[in-house]
Design a protein around this motif. Structure first.
Motif, PDB file in Angstrom:
ATOM      1  N   GLU A 269      49.353 -12.731 105.144  1.00 59.85           N
ATOM      2  CA  GLU A 269      50.585 -12.934 104.691  1.00 59.85           C
ATOM      3  C   GLU A 269      50.778 -12.776 103.041  1.00 59.85           C
ATOM      4  OE1 GLU A 269      53.212 -16.983 103.648  1.00 59.85           O
ATOM      5  OE2 GLU A 269      51.931 -17.198 105.208  1.00 59.85           O
ATOM      6  N   TRP A 273      53.315 -10.625  99.635  1.00 58.57           N
ATOM      7  CA  TRP A 273      53.987 -11.595  98.842  1.00 58.57           C
ATOM      8  C   TRP A 273      54.844 -10.652  97.847  1.00 58.57           C
ATOM      9  CZ3 TRP A 273      50.715 -16.379  98.002  1.00 58.57           C
ATOM     10  CH2 TRP A 273      50.878 -17.156  99.126  1.00 58.57           C
ATOM     11  N   GLU A 280      58.397 -20.387  98.105  1.00 56.64           N
ATOM     12  CA  GLU A 280      58.782 -20.609  99.390  1.00 56.64           C
ATOM     13  C   GLU A 280      58.041 -21.258 100.375  1.00 56.64           C
ATOM     14  OE1 GLU A 280      61.683 -16.696  99.143  1.00 56.64           O
ATOM     15  OE2 GLU A 280      60.058 -16.779 100.517  1.00 56.64           O
ATOM     16  N   GLY A 281      56.612 -20.888 100.138  1.00 62.45           N
ATOM     17  CA  GLY A 281      55.578 -21.314 101.279  1.00 62.45           C
ATOM     18  C   GLY A 281      55.410 -22.790 101.044  1.00 62.45           C
ATOM     19  N   ILE A 283      57.665 -24.980  99.594  1.00 69.10           N
ATOM     20  CA  ILE A 283      58.715 -25.644  99.788  1.00 69.10           C
ATOM     21  C   ILE A 283      58.773 -25.835 101.499  1.00 69.10           C
ATOM     22  CG2 ILE A 283      61.233 -25.445  99.883  1.00 69.10           C
ATOM     23  CD1 ILE A 283      61.024 -24.283  97.009  1.00 69.10           C
ATOM     24  N   ALA A 284      58.258 -24.858 102.249  1.00 66.48           N
ATOM     25  CA  ALA A 284      58.263 -24.779 103.671  1.00 66.48           C
ATOM     26  C   ALA A 284      57.222 -25.667 104.097  1.00 66.48           C
ATOM     27  CB  ALA A 284      58.307 -23.327 104.129  1.00 66.48           C
ATOM     28  N   LYS A 286      54.292 -24.674 104.356  1.00 65.75           N
ATOM     29  CA  LYS A 286      53.331 -23.896 104.968  1.00 65.75           C
ATOM     30  C   LYS A 286      52.113 -23.599 103.871  1.00 65.75           C
ATOM     31  CE  LYS A 286      55.766 -23.022 108.678  1.00 65.75           C
ATOM     32  NZ  LYS A 286      55.229 -23.441 109.970  1.00 65.75           N
TER      33      LYS A 286
ATOM     34  N   ILE B 137      57.133 -15.993 106.656  1.00 63.36           N
ATOM     35  CA  ILE B 137      57.184 -17.501 107.410  1.00 63.36           C
ATOM     36  C   ILE B 137      58.724 -17.649 108.108  1.00 63.36           C
ATOM     37  CG2 ILE B 137      57.583 -19.764 106.616  1.00 63.36           C
ATOM     38  CD1 ILE B 137      56.137 -19.289 103.767  1.00 63.36           C
ATOM     39  N   TYR B 138      59.787 -17.114 107.508  1.00 64.23           N
ATOM     40  CA  TYR B 138      61.127 -17.396 108.282  1.00 64.23           C
ATOM     41  C   TYR B 138      61.562 -16.056 109.008  1.00 64.23           C
ATOM     42  CZ  TYR B 138      61.067 -21.020 104.767  1.00 64.23           C
ATOM     43  OH  TYR B 138      60.734 -22.032 104.022  1.00 64.23           O
ATOM     44  N   TYR B 156      53.429 -10.990 110.134  1.00 68.89           N
ATOM     45  CA  TYR B 156      53.125 -10.730 108.839  1.00 68.89           C
ATOM     46  C   TYR B 156      53.476  -9.019 108.631  1.00 68.89           C
ATOM     47  CZ  TYR B 156      50.725 -14.935 108.913  1.00 68.89           C
ATOM     48  OH  TYR B 156      50.399 -16.373 109.181  1.00 68.89           O
TER      49      TYR B 156
END
Lengths: 470, 300
Positions: A269, A273, A280-281, A283-284, A286, B137-138, B156
């Motif tokens: 991941e 980015w 975002e990660g 906040i999620a 994750k 993620i989403y 990913y």
């Protein structure tokens, strides 16, 4: 008929009116003369100093759209009010942060546009086309004392002896972590060293399947994370004399360490980015740890107070050599040579600096001043956050301007933020250096050698133009 | 009277009228194509930077620096791969879609409208939508695949070089297939019905009619669709810039995006211009080859 005690409608209205008037008079009488008298949590009052010369005409300002939206509302009104006071018609244009360099470049090429332009990173590449702001930099230092070195390094070129920018503020880049994830691995206060980040992060990944969030992508936060790791290992792109020194055992060790972090505590991941991804990660839920300003946390306070309460901070992580983090944002203002109203632009910058405590407050403690004396209440605000942190001393780790500056460095450290450093930042040489080795496309030694060669090529190009030393 | 007669004569002259109609296009092409192209050539031989517009002759220095840069060669290779693969799928799916669109069925106009949507949506907007679809993620795509039990963790899409390349190609194909389909649909509609019927009477099946009647007759338009697909893919930087910014690790960097990053992000407009200029000869060769093939087919 016996008289009744009930009031007539007229009497009720009269009493209500008198009561209202009395309350208004009383509240006016008890209002403090300035908001600063309201205590540590209060908003500072604006100050105004007459400009050195009579101003007129219009002043157009270009700046980014602040991550904390309330700041922009305040700034626009602040600039307009100042304009009315001094007889200048002020226009403020906000642009998405990613588009600011393009806008500045096109305006400078066209030779027309805004009188005053701001960006959140170094603008050293524009030095030949902008005015020398030595006069207001010196005036500011006379007024407020010594400027922080990290801010001076990003607005002054020692090789040409020119202040190509004016830097009134900056933003620290601490580590943000989720306490509920770090508590089970025995680090409730978060990691304090890179080694703890690795061991704790790996344990969290293994036991809770939540990864660390240090990017190795072509975006700004990955740049900042990479620089922080390099410096903490005693490595850097350049030395004080603007010579490329990237290819060193320290850099190779940092790259190898990033490999361990990736293998044990991260996923692919981090190669995908953009600048918003680590926010975002977090906040999620994750990501267990990210390097970012407090803006992600401020967003969390609005959208997910529970996770915000679980989010805490640590200063720069200690490495084998030192503990340093890159500045998250460095405010730089430039005045193009073709500006229609340079005097108003300079006068406004001094007015903004005079009131930088307001900028700090209106940005919800995101912006720090470049001159520590400009926000005397900052320490109190951080100890007792007026913007609803739970616990209220969550931001106390930042201490004050000087404390945060101790573990912060400007891009280019230990040298200046030259155009060469700007190009290395803009073409993502450092995140790619880490990514190549971490993915196994090259050995750490080979990847560092290639990055060193890229840096040498960029440095020689700008050296040829006479803009950097070495 | 004499004035009216003079004006009538002027408008009646084909040469004058032709130039009057052509003039707006000529002005447009000169102002927005020829001038920037000339500027790019001039910048390529200069040391102009984003902060210093003064023109100083730099000879071939920018070319030497660009050729020394491994990212340039990687971008060139990526551009060729993206364009070739995208063009193949654009033509293939465009042809299939065109065949569907010319068929008679209820709601044909609604389907045609929907098919055109990807082409009419602004590229920045559609790329942002794809950014979400491919989010680490989403991603809804990952969610569906997980629910179907096909994957355990997210893929990913934009974090792995091969998947990132595939994603960028897929978005290009998604955007450009409608345009290719409409161009080819025009070709299909222009085939005289009796030719198809004659082939049927002679006993030709679907595939034989497709390869021996339909495709040869519509080849010029297929080539035009391919040319458009190639040009739009080759010169586009929006999809790459929004989805990956050339990452991971320059795996999706193309000439257009690298030119922008080097010229504007890095401030070296001279080198940015050199990189951008490389688009021209490659596009020229592709255009000449395709148009020559079209002419050959027309003369057969």
């Amino acid at each position: 008929m016996a008289p009744t005690n009930s009031w007539t409608r007229r009497e009720v209205l009269r009493i209500a009116a008198l009561s209202g008037l009395g309350a208004a008079v009383a509240s006016c009488a008890s209002e403090p003369e300035s908001p600063t008298e309201q205590g540590a949590g209060g908003e500072p009052s604006p100050t105004f100093n007459e400009p050195a010369s009579k101003l007129s005409g219009t002043l157009s300002i270009l700046l980014w759209s602040h991550f904390v939206a309330s700041h922009d509302e305040w700034f626009d009104a602040f600039a307009t009010d100042w304009g009315k006071e001094v007889g200048v018609d002020v226009r403020v244009d906000h642009v998405d942060v990613a588009n600011v360099p393009t806008q500045i470049a096109s305006e400078l090429q066209a030779g027309q546009g805004h009188d005053l332009m701001q960006y959140i990173a170094t603008l050293s590449q524009f030095e030949p086309s902008v005015l020398d702001l030595r006069d207001i930099n010196e005036e500011a230092s006379q007024r407020y004392g010594e400027q922080l070195g990290i801010c001076r390094d990003s607005s002054y070129n020692p090789h040409t002896d020119k202040y190509y920018a004016f830097s009134p503020g900056w933003v620290p880049d601490p580590g943000n972590f989720r306490r509920s994830l770090w508590e089970p691995v025995g680090l409730p206060d978060g990691p304090t060293t890179w080694e703890e980040l690795l061991t704790g992060g790996a344990e969290i990944m293994k036991s809770q399947d939540v990864q660390l969030g240090l990017g190795m992508s072509q975006e700004i936060d990955s740049n900042m994370a990479g620089h922080a790791l390099l410096w903490s290992y005693g490595a850097s792109i350049q030395n004080e004399n603007e010579q490329v020194v990237l290819n060193s055992p320290e850099t190779i060790a940092a790259v190898e360490f990033m490999g361990s972090l990736y293998r044990d505590a991260m996923t692919d991941e981090v190669f995908a980015w953009n600048a918003a991804s680590n926010n975002e990660g977090l906040i999620a839920g994750k990501l267990s740890y990210i390097l970012n300003s407090i803006s992600a946390y401020r967003s969390l306070q609005e959208v997910n107070p529970e996770v915000a309460d679980d989010t805490f901070f640590v200063p720069a992580l200690e490495g084998p050599s030192t503990a340093l983090a890159a500045q998250h944002v460095m405010y730089n203002y430039i005045v193009p040579k073709g500006a229609q109203n340079p005097d108003a632009a300079k006068a406004f910058l001094l007015h903004l600096s005079d009131n930088f405590a307001l900028a700090t407050y209106e940005s919800q403690l995101y912006d720090f001043p470049s001159w520590p004396s400009l926000a005397p209440d900052l320490g109190d605000w951080l100890t007792d956050d007026p913007f609803g942190s739970n616990p209220s001393d969550k931001l106390a780790f930042l201490g004050d301007v000087n404390t945060a500056a101790e573990w912060s460095a400007s891009i280019g450290h230990p040298g200046p933020s030259s155009p060469a450093i700007g190009e290395i930042l803009g073409t993502y040489v450092i995140p790619n250096m880490f990514a190549r080795a971490v993915r196994g496309n090259m050995s750490p030694e080979q990847s560092v050698q290639r990055a060193h060669a890229e840096c040498e090529r960029i440095f020689s190009n700008w050296r040829r133009r006479g803009l950097i030393g070495g | 009277m004499a004035d009216v007669a003079h004006r009538t004569r002027l408008v009646d002259r084909d040469g004058v009228l032709g130039w009057m109609f052509l003039a707006p296009t000529v002005v447009y092409v000169i102002a927005l194509v020829a001038v920037p192209f000339g500027l790019a050539i001039a910048f390529a031989f200069s040391d102009v930077t984003s902060g210093d517009p003064t023109y100083d002759w730099a000879g071939l220095e920018n070319f030497r620096r660009v050729f020394d840069d491994p990212v340039f060669w990687q971008s060139l290779w990526n551009t060729l791969v993206f364009t070739t693969v995208s063009m193949f799928f654009i033509v293939l799916f465009g042809k299939i879609l065109a065949n569907i669109l010319v068929a008679d069925f209820r709601g044909k106009w609604v389907v045609r409208f929907l098919v055109l949507l990807p082409w009419t949506t602004p590229v920045a907007l559609s790329s942002v939508s794809w950014l979400w679809l491919l989010h680490s993620i989403y991603s809804p795509i990952d969610w569906v695949l997980r629910e179907l039990g096909l994957i355990e963790t997210n893929l990913y899409w934009l974090g792995r070089p091969n998947l990132a390349m595939a994603s960028v190609i897929a978005v290009h194909v998604w955007r450009l297939v409608p345009l290719a389909a409409v161009i080819m649909m025009v070709g299909l509609l222009s085939i005289p019905r009796d030719m198809d019927e004659a082939a049927r009477i002679d006993g030709a099946g679907y595939w034989r009619r497709m390869f021996e009647v339909t495709i040869p007759l519509t080849f010029p338009l297929i080539a035009v669709a391919a040319l458009f697909g190639a040009i739009f893919t080759f010169t586009d930087m929006a999809v790459v810039y929004i989805l990956t910014r050339g990452g991971p690790n320059n795996a999706t960097q193309v000439l257009a995006s690298w030119s922008f990053l080097r010229g504007i992000g890095g401030g070296d407009i001279g080198q940015g211009a050199v990189i951008a200029l490389f688009l021209f000869p490659l596009l020229l060769i592709a255009a000449v080859l395709i148009l020559r093939a079209v002419r050959r087919m027309e003369t057969l």
